[in-house]
Motif scaffolding. Structure first.
Motif, PDB file in Angstrom:
ATOM      1  N   ARG A   1     -28.824 -26.269 -24.957  1.00 13.61           N
ATOM      2  CA  ARG A   1     -27.548 -26.904 -25.031  1.00 13.61           C
ATOM      3  C   ARG A   1     -27.585 -28.242 -24.487  1.00 13.61           C
ATOM      4  N   ALA A   2     -28.210 -28.504 -23.315  1.00  8.30           N
ATOM      5  CA  ALA A   2     -28.210 -29.826 -22.731  1.00  8.30           C
ATOM      6  C   ALA A   2     -28.729 -30.777 -23.454  1.00  8.30           C
ATOM      7  N   GLY A   3     -30.043 -30.474 -24.098  1.00  7.29           N
ATOM      8  CA  GLY A   3     -30.811 -31.282 -24.953  1.00  7.29           C
ATOM      9  C   GLY A   3     -30.160 -31.683 -26.130  1.00  7.29           C
ATOM     10  N   ALA A   4     -28.971 -30.911 -26.565  1.00  8.23           N
ATOM     11  CA  ALA A   4     -28.138 -31.192 -27.854  1.00  8.23           C
ATOM     12  C   ALA A   4     -26.926 -32.084 -27.326  1.00  8.23           C
ATOM     13  N   GLY A   5     -26.879 -32.486 -25.921  1.00  9.74           N
ATOM     14  CA  GLY A   5     -25.826 -33.407 -25.664  1.00  9.74           C
ATOM     15  C   GLY A   5     -24.617 -32.702 -24.985  1.00  9.74           C
ATOM     16  N   ASN A   6     -24.769 -31.153 -24.745  1.00  7.32           N
ATOM     17  CA  ASN A   6     -23.558 -30.489 -24.335  1.00  7.32           C
ATOM     18  C   ASN A   6     -23.533 -30.805 -22.635  1.00  7.32           C
ATOM     19  N   ALA A   7     -22.389 -30.977 -22.149  1.00  2.00           N
ATOM     20  CA  ALA A   7     -22.341 -31.092 -20.720  1.00  2.00           C
ATOM     21  C   ALA A   7     -22.128 -29.515 -20.147  1.00  2.00           C
ATOM     22  N   LEU A   8     -22.768 -29.500 -19.268  1.00  8.28           N
ATOM     23  CA  LEU A   8     -22.847 -28.022 -18.702  1.00  8.28           C
ATOM     24  C   LEU A   8     -22.393 -28.245 -17.360  1.00  8.28           C
ATOM     25  N   VAL A   9     -21.701 -27.061 -16.915  1.00  6.67           N
ATOM     26  CA  VAL A   9     -21.333 -27.225 -15.380  1.00  6.67           C
ATOM     27  C   VAL A   9     -21.895 -25.574 -14.852  1.00  6.67           C
ATOM     28  N   VAL A  10     -22.439 -25.713 -13.894  1.00  5.97           N
ATOM     29  CA  VAL A  10     -23.236 -24.641 -13.423  1.00  5.97           C
ATOM     30  C   VAL A  10     -23.024 -24.630 -11.911  1.00  5.97           C
ATOM     31  N   PHE A  11     -22.626 -23.260 -11.379  1.00  3.15           N
ATOM     32  CA  PHE A  11     -22.480 -23.066  -9.859  1.00  3.15           C
ATOM     33  C   PHE A  11     -24.185 -22.590  -9.460  1.00  3.15           C
ATOM     34  N   ALA A  12     -24.864 -23.402  -8.820  1.00  2.00           N
ATOM     35  CA  ALA A  12     -26.168 -23.302  -8.559  1.00  2.00           C
ATOM     36  C   ALA A  12     -26.643 -22.138  -7.795  1.00  2.00           C
ATOM     37  N   GLU A  13     -25.537 -21.762  -6.820  1.00  2.00           N
ATOM     38  CA  GLU A  13     -25.531 -20.807  -5.761  1.00  2.00           C
ATOM     39  C   GLU A  13     -25.538 -19.375  -6.638  1.00  2.00           C
ATOM     40  N   GLY A  14     -24.937 -19.325  -7.790  1.00  2.00           N
ATOM     41  CA  GLY A  14     -24.934 -18.314  -8.631  1.00  2.00           C
ATOM     42  C   GLY A  14     -23.672 -17.292  -7.993  1.00  2.00           C
ATOM     43  N   THR A  15     -23.291 -17.312  -6.887  1.00  2.00           N
ATOM     44  CA  THR A  15     -21.925 -16.693  -6.172  1.00  2.00           C
ATOM     45  C   THR A  15     -21.584 -17.314  -5.144  1.00  2.00           C
ATOM     46  N   PHE A  16     -20.808 -16.703  -4.521  1.00  2.00           N
ATOM     47  CA  PHE A  16     -20.410 -17.184  -3.150  1.00  2.00           C
ATOM     48  C   PHE A  16     -19.825 -16.048  -1.977  1.00  2.00           C
ATOM     49  N   ARG A  17     -19.913 -16.292  -0.930  1.00  2.00           N
ATOM     50  CA  ARG A  17     -19.461 -15.354   0.167  1.00  2.00           C
ATOM     51  C   ARG A  17     -18.603 -15.980   1.132  1.00  2.00           C
ATOM     52  N   GLU A  18     -17.615 -15.148   1.965  1.00  2.00           N
ATOM     53  CA  GLU A  18     -16.641 -15.674   2.547  1.00  2.00           C
ATOM     54  C   GLU A  18     -17.293 -16.758   3.755  1.00  2.00           C
ATOM     55  N   PRO A  19     -18.546 -16.127   4.322  1.00  2.00           N
ATOM     56  CA  PRO A  19     -18.918 -16.904   5.578  1.00  2.00           C
ATOM     57  C   PRO A  19     -19.429 -18.369   5.263  1.00  2.00           C
ATOM     58  N   PRO A  20     -18.963 -19.311   5.932  1.00  2.00           N
ATOM     59  CA  PRO A  20     -19.308 -20.782   5.460  1.00  2.00           C
ATOM     60  C   PRO A  20     -21.071 -20.945   5.405  1.00  2.00           C
ATOM     61  N   GLY A  21     -21.297 -22.020   4.646  1.00  2.00           N
ATOM     62  CA  GLY A  21     -22.570 -22.481   4.280  1.00  2.00           C
ATOM     63  C   GLY A  21     -22.922 -22.272   2.991  1.00  2.00           C
ATOM     64  N   VAL A  22     -24.153 -22.933   2.719  1.00  2.00           N
ATOM     65  CA  VAL A  22     -24.702 -22.914   1.214  1.00  2.00           C
ATOM     66  C   VAL A  22     -25.314 -22.060   1.129  1.00  2.00           C
ATOM     67  N   LEU A  23     -25.553 -21.090   0.164  1.00  2.00           N
ATOM     68  CA  LEU A  23     -26.571 -19.961  -0.412  1.00  2.00           C
ATOM     69  C   LEU A  23     -27.648 -20.867  -1.024  1.00  2.00           C
TER      70      LEU A  23
END
Length: 114
Positions: free
Chosen positions: A37-59
């Protein structure tokens, strides 16, 4: 997200692609699909952490999207969302009123396919 109709239905209608996070073989296949998809020129939005939890900080980041971008030779534009854990607490179906800040960072240009 597929298990939550309030999220899944609009995301599917927007053309969202869902990535398997727990099955390694399927995750590799999904990474190749992102690469195409990226190679075909599509813009992708990805949440790199895959999820989130309530406590602060980056997973820890899941690397599939970064690998797909490097192999497709497209830049990654990091975006920071601040305030999401207060806005939508872990295990909650309804958002809370909260300030959300969006910061767009300079692009990162891949320097190879790895």
């Amino acid at each position: 997200m597929l298990a939550h109709p309030l999220a899944a239905i609009p995301l599917k209608r927007l053309g969202a692609v869902f990535v398997e996070r727990f099955d390694t073989v399927r995750g590799v296949e999904d990474t190749h699909a992102l690469e195409r998809r990226a190679g075909a020129g599509n813009a992708l939005v990805v949440f790199a952490e895959g999820t989130f939890r309530e406590p602060p900080g980056v997973l820890p980041f899941r690397m599939g999207a970064f690998l797909a971008a490097a192999r497709a030779d497209v830049p990654v534009i990091p975006v920071t969302l601040s305030g999401t854990r207060r806005l939508l607490p872990d295990l909650s179906l309804w958002p809370r009123y909260s300030k959300l800040t969006v910061t767009v960072h300079p692009p990162i240009i891949p320097a190879g396919a790895n």
